[in-house]
Design an enzyme around this catalytic site. Structure first.
Site, PDB file in Angstrom:
ATOM      1  N   HIS A 150     -22.933 -46.867   0.410  1.00 34.65           N
ATOM      2  CA  HIS A 150     -24.117 -46.082   0.734  1.00 34.65           C
ATOM      3  C   HIS A 150     -25.148 -46.966   1.448  1.00 34.65           C
ATOM      4  CE1 HIS A 150     -22.454 -43.222  -2.206  1.00 34.65           C
ATOM      5  NE2 HIS A 150     -23.206 -42.325  -1.607  1.00 34.65           N
ATOM      6  N   LYS A 154     -30.296 -47.119  -1.539  1.00 37.37           N
ATOM      7  CA  LYS A 154     -29.820 -46.450  -2.759  1.00 37.37           C
ATOM      8  C   LYS A 154     -29.995 -47.381  -3.952  1.00 37.37           C
ATOM      9  CE  LYS A 154     -26.007 -43.687  -4.596  1.00 37.37           C
ATOM     10  NZ  LYS A 154     -26.928 -42.577  -4.909  1.00 37.37           N
TER      11      LYS A 154
END
Length: 266
Positions: A150, A154
């Site tokens: 990600h 995050k």
């Protein structure tokens, strides 16, 4: 169907605003921002929202048929209490809950309908079903590893989607994920423990979300993967889920904890 967006200034919140505003089946009832934040929110395509956005979550619950929450675990639990007091269905996309927090969600689902998912992509929902089938068919003789990547911002790891895919492996094998998961590997760890479900986490750049589930056997590997290139797919799935949940609640007033498999009939 009047949909409210809790936490509409974040990445997902802005995507949800755009999705609801462009839907022929939904009406945007408003949104909330953090205390002290500007109510003027701009979506990626340049649209601006301000008139129906403020800090008053209780007022938003009162004027909505269903609400969507992609905020933080603490904020989501506050919203959960409001959902129960207003008897409104809640679509919950927040991840990173502790076991105790999840128990509160499970308890609230006895009063109201809650649709909770770590990932609202239709492709991920189907992937989870395929992973469960593969795990059941291949058994623990095939080592299961879950790789996810990600964007650099995050904050939780492994991702909620990766954990959901791990639960799909565990369900297919008939085991408990908490007992069989392997999340940290560093140094002289020894040979792989049979039956373990491994996780690997990558972070960097602006990656929306990439997940692979690898079943590694002797002489062969099965790799099931999903790549997300546009955050709007999650907003689209969440709005689809919200419409399904609100319609169900209006028809039979039955509470419960649901997921995207219920929405898609999987």
């Amino acid at each position: 169907m009047k949909i409210g967006i809790l936490g509409c200034a974040g990445r997902m919140g802005r995507a949800l605003l755009a999705e609801v505003d462009g839907s022929s089946r939904a009406l945007l009832s408003g949104g909330t921002v953090r205390p002290g934040a500007s109510p003027l929110v701009h979506t990626a395509d340049g649209r601006s929202f301000a008139d129906s956005i403020d800090e008053d979550a209780a007022a938003l619950f009162a004027r909505s048929d269903v609400l969507i929450d992609f905020t933080s675990p603490k904020a989501s639990l506050d919203h959960l209490a409001l959902a129960c007091s207003h008897e409104k269905p809640l679509v919950l996309g927040t991840t990173g809950f502790t076991a105790d927090q999840q128990a509160d969600i499970d308890d609230a689902a006895r009063t109201i309908p809650i649709l909770q998912a770590a990932n609202f992509s239709l492709g991920i929902s189907l992937l989870s079903s395929l992973v469960r089938q593969a795990a059941r068919a291949l058994g623990p003789e095939f080592d299961a590893e879950i790789l996810e990547m990600h964007h650099r911002h995050k904050v939780d790891a492994p991702s909620g989607t990766a954990l959901a895919l791990g639960r799909a492996v565990a369900m297919g094998r008939g085991v408990d994920l908490d007992e069989m998961s392997e999340k940290l590997r560093d140094g002289q760890i020894g040979p792989r423990v049979p039956g373990r479900i491994g996780f690997a986490t990558l972070r960097g750049g602006d990656v929306v979300g990439e997940h692979q589930v690898i079943f590694a056997g002797m002489g062969e590997r099965l790799v099931l993967s999903h790549l997300a290139s546009d955050r709007q797919i999650f907003a689209r799935g969440a709005v689809h889920a919200a419409l399904w949940l609100a319609t169900r609640w209006q028809e039979d007033q039955t509470p419960g904890l649901f997921d995207m498999a219920d929405v898609l009939g999987l």
